[in-house]
Structures are given as structure tokens and as C-alpha cells.
Motif scaffolding. Structure first.
Motif, short mmCIF file in Angstrom:
data_model
loop_
_atom_site.label_atom_id
_atom_site.label_comp_id
_atom_site.label_asym_id
_atom_site.label_seq_id
_atom_site.Cartn_x
_atom_site.Cartn_y
_atom_site.Cartn_z
N TYR A 144 0.80 -1.22 0.00
CA TYR A 144 0.00 0.00 0.00
C TYR A 144 0.83 1.28 0.00
CZ TYR A 144 -3.29 -3.43 2.07
OH TYR A 144 -4.05 -4.53 2.36
N ASP A 145 2.09 1.19 -0.37
CA ASP A 145 2.94 2.38 -0.35
C ASP A 145 2.91 3.05 -1.73
OD1 ASP A 145 4.83 4.33 -0.10
OD2 ASP A 145 6.52 2.99 0.29
N PRO A 146 2.26 4.20 -1.86
CA PRO A 146 2.18 4.85 -3.18
C PRO A 146 3.54 5.27 -3.72
CG PRO A 146 0.60 5.81 -1.64
CD PRO A 146 1.53 4.94 -0.84
N ASN A 147 4.51 5.47 -2.83
CA ASN A 147 5.82 5.95 -3.25
C ASN A 147 6.84 4.84 -3.46
OD1 ASN A 147 5.38 8.93 -3.12
ND2 ASN A 147 4.89 8.43 -1.00
N ALA A 148 6.39 3.58 -3.41
CA ALA A 148 7.32 2.47 -3.56
C ALA A 148 7.96 2.49 -4.94
CB ALA A 148 6.58 1.15 -3.35
N VAL A 149 9.28 2.24 -4.96
CA VAL A 149 10.02 2.11 -6.21
C VAL A 149 10.89 0.86 -6.08
CG1 VAL A 149 11.66 3.17 -7.82
CG2 VAL A 149 10.08 4.62 -6.52
N SER A 150 10.77 -0.05 -7.02
CA SER A 150 11.52 -1.30 -6.94
C SER A 150 12.91 -1.14 -7.54
CB SER A 150 10.78 -2.41 -7.70
OG SER A 150 10.95 -2.24 -9.10
N GLY A 151 13.74 -2.15 -7.33
CA GLY A 151 15.07 -2.15 -7.93
C GLY A 151 15.03 -2.16 -9.45
N ALA A 152 13.92 -2.64 -10.01
CA ALA A 152 13.75 -2.65 -11.46
C ALA A 152 13.06 -1.39 -11.97
CB ALA A 152 12.94 -3.88 -11.88
N ASN A 153 12.94 -0.38 -11.09
CA ASN A 153 12.31 0.89 -11.42
C ASN A 153 10.83 0.75 -11.77
OD1 ASN A 153 14.49 2.74 -11.01
ND2 ASN A 153 15.42 1.96 -12.89
N ALA A 154 10.14 -0.09 -11.02
CA ALA A 154 8.68 -0.15 -11.09
C ALA A 154 8.14 0.77 -9.99
CB ALA A 154 8.18 -1.57 -10.90
N TYR A 155 7.04 1.48 -10.31
CA TYR A 155 6.61 2.58 -9.47
C TYR A 155 5.20 2.37 -8.90
CZ TYR A 155 10.53 5.43 -11.07
OH TYR A 155 11.78 5.91 -11.33
N GLY A 156 5.05 2.80 -7.66
CA GLY A 156 3.73 3.00 -7.09
C GLY A 156 3.05 1.77 -6.56
N LEU A 157 1.77 1.93 -6.29
CA LEU A 157 0.98 0.92 -5.59
C LEU A 157 0.98 -0.43 -6.30
CD1 LEU A 157 -2.02 3.21 -4.64
CD2 LEU A 157 -0.47 2.09 -3.01
N LEU A 158 0.86 -0.42 -7.62
CA LEU A 158 0.81 -1.66 -8.39
C LEU A 158 2.11 -1.91 -9.13
CD1 LEU A 158 -2.88 -1.31 -9.55
CD2 LEU A 158 -1.98 -3.05 -8.00
N GLN A 159 3.16 -1.17 -8.77
CA GLN A 159 4.53 -1.40 -9.25
C GLN A 159 4.57 -1.54 -10.77
OE1 GLN A 159 7.78 -1.82 -6.95
NE2 GLN A 159 6.32 -0.16 -6.69
N LEU A 160 4.38 -0.41 -11.43
CA LEU A 160 4.34 -0.38 -12.89
C LEU A 160 5.63 0.18 -13.45
CD1 LEU A 160 0.76 1.15 -13.18
CD2 LEU A 160 1.41 -1.23 -13.64
N LEU A 161 6.15 -0.50 -14.48
CA LEU A 161 7.27 0.05 -15.23
C LEU A 161 6.76 1.23 -16.05
CD1 LEU A 161 8.91 -3.26 -16.47
CD2 LEU A 161 9.81 -1.73 -14.72
N PRO A 162 7.50 2.33 -16.10
CA PRO A 162 7.00 3.52 -16.84
C PRO A 162 6.63 3.22 -18.29
CG PRO A 162 8.84 4.12 -15.44
CD PRO A 162 8.74 2.63 -15.36
N THR A 163 7.45 2.43 -18.98
CA THR A 163 7.14 2.14 -20.39
C THR A 163 5.82 1.37 -20.51
OG1 THR A 163 8.57 0.20 -20.21
CG2 THR A 163 9.53 2.20 -21.17
N THR A 164 5.65 0.35 -19.68
CA THR A 164 4.41 -0.42 -19.70
C THR A 164 3.23 0.47 -19.34
OG1 THR A 164 5.58 -2.44 -19.09
CG2 THR A 164 3.21 -2.40 -18.72
N ALA A 165 3.39 1.29 -18.33
CA ALA A 165 2.29 2.16 -17.88
C ALA A 165 1.88 3.12 -18.99
CB ALA A 165 2.71 2.93 -16.64
N ARG A 166 2.84 3.69 -19.70
CA ARG A 166 2.50 4.62 -20.79
C ARG A 166 1.74 3.91 -21.90
NH1 ARG A 166 7.67 6.87 -19.38
NH2 ARG A 166 8.74 5.56 -20.92
N GLU A 167 2.18 2.70 -22.25
CA GLU A 167 1.50 1.95 -23.31
C GLU A 167 0.07 1.61 -22.91
OE1 GLU A 167 4.07 -1.36 -23.76
OE2 GLU A 167 5.68 -0.21 -24.72
N VAL A 168 -0.12 1.15 -21.68
CA VAL A 168 -1.47 0.80 -21.21
C VAL A 168 -2.34 2.05 -21.18
CG1 VAL A 168 -2.80 -0.08 -19.25
CG2 VAL A 168 -0.66 -1.20 -19.91
#
Length: 656
Positions: free
Chosen positions: A516-540
Motif C-alpha cells: 500500500y505504499d504509493p511511493n514504492a520504487v523497486s530495484g527494477a524501477n517499477a513505481y507506485g501501488l501496483l509497481q508499474l514500469l513507466p514504459t508499460t504504464a505509458r503503453e497501457v
């Protein structure tokens, strides 16, 4: 079986009270966080965004703000960059004398030490850091300070201990290491000791560098070992073709194991050639066979069972036994499943996982009465395999929720801790990293009961990630309302409806991904609550007409939840509604799934157990566990797994 923990009556805050750390009376018995005014917070945020200089004056209201030291530290760091020198040094020294033991000082202290080293202000450096730091760069500067000032009384011992670390060290250490060499301290034996440490740490470049100073005959085995670490398959082939090439066997064994884990076919094609090329002992051959058996099991190769069967008992560790059992499951060899579980040590065989598989094997072998008894015992456990057992019996899982007692007085005292107040205020002004540091510094000396009450307090406040972590640290699992909260409810419901998914799917993935951490960032640079990669998030987002996110906006629930829900729905469509494949793809990437599909339709639980990535296998079971409980939270009844645990197909229409 679930443990029912009673409340432990003990002195909650004795260490903290004794140290005088409580600001008693600030909030009294209240545990609500109000804090300063929004106007004051806004003034602070504007100031820290453009800190200016420590020389400037501030109004009394800002000086009295509990986060004012963070603004001071930011200004001192700015001064250090813009006008380093004696005046700034004196200001930093005064700041550290007041706040040196607090988290606010940590970043400034490091920046100052690096700046002092760059300016070669060695006396100030040593006065600030009298003991050798653990950090490699700061330690090298400390050694150089001692050396430059001629303080060499204990320098050789500390410098040698540093040099013997099995990794490359910063160039700042070079002057002192050169002095060690001049002193004759870097003997051949010590060079060999460092090489061994570097090989253990898998630092092949350092090994080759150190070996350059050795005679070729002495250096060659270590260079070969380093090459085995860098290019294991290529170097193994060279050693097979050159049987006399010197190298310690353990590095060949390590390289072969790495090859087998990545590609069992490649390892298999080298096995006979390797044992013919090298005169090896029976126990060495056994370790190669163990690596091959494991590699074949990871690749779900039907030959794995034969290789496991040929292993002597002394190489059958827990990892080998577990993968032997998994290989037997994959091949539906149920007698072998029972036999392997019977060879497991009791501490392993008695886990919920392997009791479940013993019951499954007995079930398949027609021993219904025994299997049902084991399944029923497992249903009393709130565990993924307990939920699997309930699914086998067609019964609703028994969650047994039990709220933990809240101690309002203790929580009020915790709230009065200055560090807790700073942590909550830092979180309010979006300084989350600093907030976590302050939080854990504030509770460092609390006893277990105090840390648990902190977790429950944070749950009330809505700071869920550390709250859940502290409950887990205390091994308190029964308070399901606290451990499975429902934040962002309106946004989750709306996103679930828009994407056509049940809300419990979204919550289950959210909890597994980010707690539930909105500011979470993984080692693979996935962001936010559902841990989205920026490229994937933009495409979706483009496909669904949603605002195109940035890395920063992916930390916003209103942006992250809709995109993540649509991505989950896309995977659900891509994998024809096979929930397990969807969740595996969310964690490991959809491109891996075709290679993980079985040669024939397979029971869901058997397929899960044979997912080759430990992380993904654990992730799938964790999401299934979550979804059962979120069903209860959202609908009043635990989600049953029968619709989610459908057999895994042998192939899908989509091949990518």
C-alpha cells in the motif's frame, strides 16, 4: 497451525523513558496526528525546494517548526557546494553537535566528509570521524587522512584489514595501499588471501588484477577461476579441452552449477566430457550430478527424476529434496512424492507445504481417509496451503481473525516521541525516505511490545507498510483487519469496475507489490501501488485513453490504480482468464509464460509448485493467500479458490 497470542504485560517504553526521550504532554492520550498548519507546511516545502544559504534569517514560526533542522541541513549542503570553507565548516560542526545522532544529520555528515576529503582538510576529517567508517569510500579517506598526517601507529593493521576485503576499493585508498606495499605488508600469502576473498565475492576483474603481480605458474589457476566466473560455458569448454590447465575444482563446480541452473541442456552436453577430462573423486562427481538434477528440475525435464535417484544421501540437502519432490509432482509420480517427503528432515516435512503434498499424494494413491484427515488439519491453518486444502475439500477457509489489543496509553506515549512526530510530519510533506529513517530510529530502543503497539498505531494513522512490517516482526498474524486494510477504496472500486476485474484482485496485487505504499520504487524501477514500469504504464494508458503518466505521477493512487488495473485486465484477456498465468505474468513478465506451460494439462497446484523462479512461485501463493482474505474483507466471506485454480493448459492460442 495459527498461534493465538495473548497480550504480554511488560514495560513498554522502559528503555525510552529511562533515556528521557519522551516529550510528555504534547498530545496527551490522543493518537490522532494533527501537527502544524498547512500554511506553515507550505512555507517549509517552498523553502526546502530552494534552500538558499544557512546565513539567512527565518521568521520565528519557521524556526519553531519541528522539521526546521531539515531545512538547516539542506541549506548547509547547499553552502557546502557553493561556498565551502572555514565558515561553512564551523556551521556544519555546530549543527552536528546538536543533531549528530539524529537521522537529519546523516546525509549532511557524509556530504561534509566527502567535501573535506576533496579539500584535504584531514584534521577536521579525523576530528569528525575518529573511528574508521564502514563505508568503503569514507574509510579510504580516513586512512588517507591518517597517512597524510603521519599518524601511523595503528594504521597498518586497519589498512591491511581494508585491503583484504574481497572487492575493488576506491582510488582514495591507493596512497595507503602503496605505503603498505613499501612496508612489505602485502606479502604473497596476503595477496593469495585477498584473491580467495575476491573469488568468494565473485569479483573476477579484481582477481585478474591481483594475479598480475604473481608469477605466471602461481597466477594461472586464479586467472582460470576468474574466467570461469566471467564466461562459465566458454571457459569450461577450454578446461575440458585442456585437462592439464590448473584451477581449483571448486571453481569448476561453481561454474558447472551456474550453467546447469541457466540451461540444463548445455550442462548435460558437457557432463561426460568434463568427468573424462578431469580426474575427479566420487564426491565431486556427485556434486555435478546434483547440479544437473536441479537444473533438469528447473527446466521441468522428465529426466530429472532419474538423476535425483542416482544421488548419494550426503548431497541430498533440503533444496535437492524439495526439487526432487517437485519433479515427481510434475511427472505425476505420486509414490515418489511420498518417498521423497519421507526422506525430508522433520523441520521441512512438517511445513504446511509438504504436509499438503503428502495429503495430495495419498489422495491420488487412493488413501482417502488419511488424505482427508491431513487436509482437514491443514484447513485450520491460515496459510496458502491451508487454503489449497480447503479447496480440495470444498469447504470455506477458516480465517479465525482476532484483533490485537490496543494500548491507548502506550500509543499516546509513542506518539509523543519526538522522532515519531518528525516521521509523521515528514510523511505529510512528502519526504518519505526521511520519514522511514526517523520512524525506525525513534523505535530502535523499544521492546517487542512497544514495536507492536507502534505498528498498530501506524495502522490507525494509515501508514500501512511499516505497520504491517512491525506486526510481521512481532509474528502477530491474526489481526486481519489491521494486516489487510482497504485504503483507496473508491479508486479501487472504480478502477475494478472500469477494467472488469473484481476489487479483490486489485487489492491482492497491490498488497503483494507495494504494501500500500504509493511511493514504492523497486530495484527494477517499477513505481507506485501496483509497481508499474513507466514504459508499460505509458503503453497501457494510451490504449485505454488514460492520462500518460510520468515517474512522479505513477506515485499517485489516482494514476497508478487505473493503469495497473487495466494492465491486469489485459493480461487476463491475453491468458484466456487463467488467473495463475495472469499473476505469474504480472510478476515475471508475460513473455516467460509460454515456456512455463506444461506439455499436458496440469493441476493448478502442481504447476505452481514447479514455477522455476522462487520469487514468482512465492508471489503466486502470496496473491492467492491475499485474495482469500480480501474476499472476506470486501464481501464478508473468504474468496474460494476453485475458480482461480483451474487446470493450467498445455498451450494457449497466443504464443508470445
Amino acid at each position: 497451525m495459527r498461534n493465538r497470542y495473548g497480550w504480554l504485560a511488560c514495560s513498554l517504553l522502559a528503555p525510552v523513558l529511562a533515556a528521557g526521550f519522551l516529550a510528555v504532554g504534547w498530545l496527551g492520550a490522543s493518537t490522532a496526528w494533527a501537527g502544524p498548519s498547512d500554511a506553515l507546511r507550505a512555507r517549509f516545502q517552498a523553502a526546502i525546494a530552494n534552500p538558499g544559504s544557512a546565513a539567512q534569517e527565518d521568521p520565528a514560526e519557521l524556526k519553531d517548526y519541528l522539521l526546521y533542522p531539515y531545512l538547516q541541513a539542506a541549506r548547509l549542503r547547499s553552502d557546502l557546494r557553493q561556498m565551502p570553507g572555514a565558515v561553512t565548516d564551523a556551521r556544519i560542526a555546530r549543527f552536528l553537535s546538536r543533531h549528530g545522532g539524529e537521522p537529519v544529520a546523516a546525509e549532511l555528515r557524509v556530504a561534509w566528509l566527502l567535501n573535506l576529503a576533496a579539500r584535504e582538510q584531514w584534521q577536521t576529517y579525523l576530528a569528525t570521524t575518529p573511528q574508521a567508517p564502514d563505508d568503503d569510500l569514507l574509510r579510504c579517506h580516513w586512512l588517507n587522512a591518517k597517512f597524510t598526517l603521519g599518524d601511523t601507529a595503528e594504521l597498518q593493521s586497519i589498512a591491511l584489514d581494508t585491503w583484504l576485503r574481497g572487492r575493488s576499493l576506491p582510488k582514495a585508498c591507493d596512497p595507503v595501499f602503496g605505503w603498505l606495499a613499501q612496508q612489505g605488508a602485502l606479502s604473497k600469502d596476503r595477496v593469495l588471501q585477498r584473491i580467495d576473498a575476491a573469488l568468494d565475492a565473485r569479483q573476477p576483474a579484481l582477481v585478474r588484477y591481483l594475479a598480475r603481480g604473481l608469477p605466471d605458474a602461481l597466477a594461472r589457476p586464479f586467472v582460470n577461476a576468474a574466467l570461469l566466473q566471467e564466461t562459465p560455458t566458454i571457459m569450461l569448454d577450454r578446461l575440458i579441452d585442456s585437462p592439464a590447465a590448473p584451477v581449483a575444482w571448486r571453481w569448476i563446480e561453481q561454474a558447472f552449477d551456474r550453467i546447469a541452473r541457466r540451461d540444463s541442456a548445455t550442462a548435460m552436453s558437457r557432463y561426460d566430457r568434463l568427468i573424462k577430462a578431469r580426474d575427479i573423486r566420487a564426491e565431486q562427481r556427485a556434486m555435478l550430478r546434483r547440479s544437473l538434477a536441479l537444473g533438469l528440475a528447473y527446466d521441468r525435464d522428465e529426466r530429472a527424476l532419474a538423476w535425483f535417484a542416482d544421488l548419494p544421501a550426503d548431497v541430498r540437502d533440503e533444496q535437492t529434496l524439495e526439487w526432487n519432490a517437485r519433479a515427481a509432482l510434475y511427472q505425476a509420480d505420486w509414490p515418489e512424492v511420498l518417498a521423497v517427503i519421507g526422506r525430508m528432515p522433520a523441520t521441512l516435512a512438517d511445513t504446511a507445504r509438504w504436509r499438503y503434498w503428502r495429503a495430495r499424494a495419498l489422495e491420488r494413491l487412493g488413501q482417502t481417509e488419511q488424505s482427508e484427515a491431513l487436509f482437514r488439519a491443514l484447513t485450520l491453518e491460515r496459510d496458502p496451503y491451508g487454503f489449497f486444502a480447503a479447496d480440495r475439500l470444498g469447504v470455506t477457509p477458516d480465517l479465525g481473525p482476532q484483533a490485537l489489543p490496543r494500548d491507548a496509553s502506550a500509543q499516546a506515549q509513542i506518539m509523543n516521541l519526538a522522532g515519531i512526530q518528525r516521521a509523521l510530519e515528514l510523511r505529510t510533506v512528502d519526504m518519505d525516505t526521511a520519514a522511514i529513517r526517523e520512524l525506525y530510529a525513534a523505535i530502535e530502543d523499544l521492546n517487542p511490545s512497544g514495536r507492536l503497539q507502534t505498528g498498530l498505531l501506524l495502522n490507525r494513522i494509515g501508514w500501512y507498510a511499516p505497520s504491517i512490517a512491525l506486526m510481521a516482526e512481532s509474528q502477530q498474524w491474526d489481526d486481519l483487519l489491521a494486516r489487510f486494510p482497504l485504503p483507496f477504496r473508491e479508486r479501487v472500486d472504480a478502477a475494478a469496475k472500469d477494467s472488469g476485474l473484481p476489487p479483490d484482485w486489485v487489492y491482492s496485487v497491490m498488497r503483494a507489490e507495494s504494501l500500500y505504499d504509493p511511493n514504492a520504487v523497486s530495484g527494477a524501477n517499477a513505481y507506485g501501488l501496483l509497481q508499474l514500469l513507466p514504459t508499460t504504464a505509458r503503453e497501457v494508458a494510451r490504449r485505454h485513453g488514460l492520462p500518460i503518466p510520468t515517474r512522479d505521477t505513477l506515485k499517485q493512487a489516482d494514476v497508478n490504480i487505473p493503469i495497473g488495473s487495466h494492465y491486469l485486465a489485459e493480461l487476463n484477456e491475453r491468458f484466456d482468464g487463467h488467473f495463475l498465468l495472469v499473476i505469474a505474468a504480472y510478476n515475471a513478465g508475460p513473455y516467460r509464460i509460454p515456456g512455463w506451460l506444461p506439455p499436458r494439462e496440469m493441476d493448478a497446484d502442481v504447476w505452481i509448485e514447479n514455477v522455476p523462479f522462487n520469487e514468482t512461485r512465492g508471489y503466486i501463493t502470496r496473491v492467492l493467500y491475499n485474495i482469500v482474505i480480501f474476499g472476506w474483507r470486501l464481501n464478508g466471506e473468504p474468496t474460494t479458490l476453485d475458480q482461480l485454480m483451474q487446470p493450467v493448459p498445455a498451450r494457449l492460442g497466443e504464443s508470445e
